[in-house]
Design a protein around this motif. Structure first.
Motif, PDB file in Angstrom:
ATOM      1  N   SER A   1      33.414 -11.563 -21.843  1.00  0.00           N
ATOM      2  CA  SER A   1      34.219 -12.309 -20.874  1.00  0.00           C
ATOM      3  C   SER A   1      34.159 -11.576 -19.543  1.00  0.00           C
ATOM      4  CB  SER A   1      35.661 -12.402 -21.360  1.00  0.00           C
ATOM      5  OG  SER A   1      36.250 -11.132 -21.329  1.00  0.00           O
TER       6      SER A   1
ATOM      7  N   THR B   1      37.527  -5.157 -21.521  1.00  0.00           N
ATOM      8  CA  THR B   1      38.594  -4.616 -22.360  1.00  0.00           C
ATOM      9  C   THR B   1      38.075  -3.402 -23.124  1.00  0.00           C
ATOM     10  OG1 THR B   1      39.461  -6.850 -22.620  1.00  0.00           O
ATOM     11  CG2 THR B   1      40.266  -5.192 -24.160  1.00  0.00           C
TER      12      THR B   1
ATOM     13  N   ILE C   1      44.821   0.347 -25.141  1.00  0.00           N
ATOM     14  CA  ILE C   1      43.989  -0.733 -24.603  1.00  0.00           C
ATOM     15  C   ILE C   1      44.120  -0.758 -23.086  1.00  0.00           C
ATOM     16  CG2 ILE C   1      43.610  -3.234 -24.507  1.00  0.00           C
ATOM     17  CD1 ILE C   1      42.902  -2.169 -27.249  1.00  0.00           C
TER      18      ILE C   1
ATOM     19  N   GLN D   1      42.559  -2.957 -19.797  1.00  0.00           N
ATOM     20  CA  GLN D   1      41.821  -4.163 -19.426  1.00  0.00           C
ATOM     21  C   GLN D   1      41.756  -4.221 -17.910  1.00  0.00           C
ATOM     22  OE1 GLN D   1      43.557  -8.108 -20.508  1.00  0.00           O
ATOM     23  NE2 GLN D   1      41.773  -8.213 -21.873  1.00  0.00           N
TER      24      GLN D   1
ATOM     25  N   LEU E   1      46.747  -2.711 -30.491  1.00  0.00           N
ATOM     26  CA  LEU E   1      46.333  -4.105 -30.304  1.00  0.00           C
ATOM     27  C   LEU E   1      47.558  -4.997 -30.132  1.00  0.00           C
ATOM     28  CD1 LEU E   1      43.547  -4.495 -33.038  1.00  0.00           C
ATOM     29  CD2 LEU E   1      43.207  -4.457 -30.558  1.00  0.00           C
TER      30      LEU E   1
ATOM     31  N   ALA F   1      49.385  -4.599 -26.878  1.00  0.00           N
ATOM     32  CA  ALA F   1      48.589  -5.163 -25.786  1.00  0.00           C
ATOM     33  C   ALA F   1      48.518  -6.681 -25.877  1.00  0.00           C
ATOM     34  CB  ALA F   1      47.184  -4.575 -25.816  1.00  0.00           C
TER      35      ALA F   1
ATOM     36  N   ILE G   1      46.488  -8.400 -27.880  1.00  0.00           N
ATOM     37  CA  ILE G   1      45.110  -8.895 -28.025  1.00  0.00           C
ATOM     38  C   ILE G   1      44.622  -8.707 -29.468  1.00  0.00           C
ATOM     39  CG2 ILE G   1      44.525  -8.315 -25.623  1.00  0.00           C
ATOM     40  CD1 ILE G   1      42.666  -6.109 -26.947  1.00  0.00           C
ATOM     41  N   THR G   2      43.541  -9.390 -29.781  1.00  0.00           N
ATOM     42  CA  THR G   2      42.912  -9.214 -31.088  1.00  0.00           C
ATOM     43  C   THR G   2      41.643  -8.381 -30.899  1.00  0.00           C
ATOM     44  OG1 THR G   2      41.892 -11.361 -30.688  1.00  0.00           O
ATOM     45  CG2 THR G   2      43.794 -11.297 -32.185  1.00  0.00           C
ATOM     46  N   GLU G   3      41.151  -7.793 -32.004  1.00  0.00           N
ATOM     47  CA  GLU G   3      40.071  -6.813 -31.844  1.00  0.00           C
ATOM     48  C   GLU G   3      38.745  -7.416 -31.378  1.00  0.00           C
ATOM     49  OE1 GLU G   3      39.734  -4.642 -35.521  1.00  0.00           O
ATOM     50  OE2 GLU G   3      38.802  -6.311 -36.578  1.00  0.00           O
TER      51      GLU G   3
ATOM     52  N   LYS H   1      38.330  -9.037 -28.858  1.00  0.00           N
ATOM     53  CA  LYS H   1      38.316  -8.998 -27.384  1.00  0.00           C
ATOM     54  C   LYS H   1      37.819  -7.659 -26.834  1.00  0.00           C
ATOM     55  CE  LYS H   1      40.281 -13.066 -26.674  1.00  0.00           C
ATOM     56  NZ  LYS H   1      40.215 -13.451 -28.113  1.00  0.00           N
TER      57      LYS H   1
END
Ligand code: ATP
Ligand code: FE2
Length: 336
Positions: free
Chosen positions: A2, A6, A21, A23, A65, A68, A70-72, A74
């Motif tokens: 993306s 991240t 994490i 980003q 995770l 933050a 988010i899922t791994e 990402k």
């Protein structure tokens, strides 16, 4: 990938297992769990530290995770502190990182822990600082010059935190001693009576063993612990401030940033601030979670390195190794 980058950061150079994490240079989470002994003595049994890191790793990673949000899938890359530090701790971190890298098919970015302490100063505004890095195992004065982070001064014996912890243990205060000594020094009623201790600075290098011996002798003779704590802080911190000031004069830099657990000490911060304002130098100090050992600084520097093309593909993980003795000025700084 993306458009956002991240990075997962993993820190395991010593007591602390950390996962964070970052980003687009923003710290989304910064989790950790530190190994401690039951008796609070702080001694480190290498096998047990390794075991600790192996046991807490999945939990702290999941927490990073979750915090933050988010899922791994990402995560674009995993930055981890591969140097310098205790081999068993570093190995535990690397094993976790390699397994995850292979599973997620993403690259890894090996990061030098000391350099990460300096670069996190960026988040509070330090652009090209001299860093006073005062932690348990390390005491160094570092700044960037000609492609590398140079060590302008350092301890010739113990790290300042280990020195303070050793004295505190001798005085029966338990581990970690730094915060307890600070409190005793603040509460001391004998501030006007500074005990003279062997002030030891050569150029920009410092040494603490002479002070340690003197402190123990005085304590054995029944000297007041508060007064000793106060005198110790005044002497030792003055040495660190003087060495930092010399590095500022030598390099001509206009910023000082603090790093390491001992930099949490409010008296050290105050003395650094005074020196900076007298010299017309900007003073920066990150918040405690970014001063002590943490994974956010690893992810933060990891992002810069990753974007500069410094990473190893998950297919070549055998090329990645720990480097327990890597020195700050061994690192080629190609990301600036
Ligand atoms: P490193 O690998 O960077 O040397 P470390 O695990 O030894 O890391 P940190 O987590 O950076 O060290 O810091 C721990 C040290 O900080 C301990 O020695 C502790 O006594 C010291 N410390 C923490 N708070 C204070 C304080 N308020 N005053 C003095 N020392 C402190
Ligand atoms: Fe550290």
């Amino acid at each position: 990938m993306s458009s956002m980058v991240t990075i997962l950061g993993i820190e395991t150079t010593a007591h602390t297992f950390g996962a964070a994490i970052v980003q687009d240079k923003k710290i989304l989470s910064n989790e950790k769990d530190a190994y401690t002994t039951e008796d609070g003595q702080g001694g480190m049994i290498p096998i047990e530290v390794r075991k600790h890191h192996e046991v807490v790793a999945p939990k702290i990673y999941a927490l990073a995770l979750e915090s933050a949000g988010i899922t791994e899938d990402k995560i674009d890359a995993i930055a981890f502190s591969n140097s310098p530090g205790l081999a068993p701790s570093l190995l535990a971190g690397m094993a976790f990182v390699k397994e995850l890298s292979a599973k997620l098919k993403i690259p890894v970015v090996p990061v030098n822990h000391c350099v990460a302490h300096l670069e996190i100063g960026d988040t509070v505004g330090a652009k090209d600082p001299v860093m006073l890095y005062a932690s348990g195992a390390n005491t160094q004065i570092i700044a960037y010059e000609a492609g590398k982070y140079r060590v302008f001064g350092e301890t010739l014996d113990l790290g300042v935190g280990n020195f303070i912890d050793t004295f505190a243990r001798f005085a029966g205060l338990g581990f970690p001693g730094g915060p307890k000594i600070q409190k005793l020094a603040e509460e001391s009623k004998n501030k006007e009576e500074l005990i003279e201790l062997p002030y030891s600075i050569k150029g920009m290098d410092v040494a603490f063993s002479g002070i340690q011996t003197k402190l123990r002798n005085l304590l054995d003779k029944g000297e007041d612990l508060g007064r000793l704590s106060y005198s110790m802080q005044e002497t030792v911190f003055a040495m660190l401030v003087e060495a930092s000031e010399r590095a500022l004069a030598h390099t001509g830099k206009k910023e000082l940033v603090l790093g390491g657990g001992v930099a949490c000490n409010s008296r050290l911060q105050e003395m650094c601030k005074i020196m900076c304002s007298e010299r017309g130098v900007k003073y920066f100090c990150p918040e405690r979670p970014l001063l002590v050992d943490n994974a956010a600084m690893i992810a933060y520097l990891g992002q810069k390195m990753f974007e500069a093309g410094i990473s190893t593909d998950h297919k070549h993980l055998d090329m990645v190794d720990i480097n327990p003795r890597e020195r700050t000025d061994d690192v080629e700084v190609t990301w600036r």
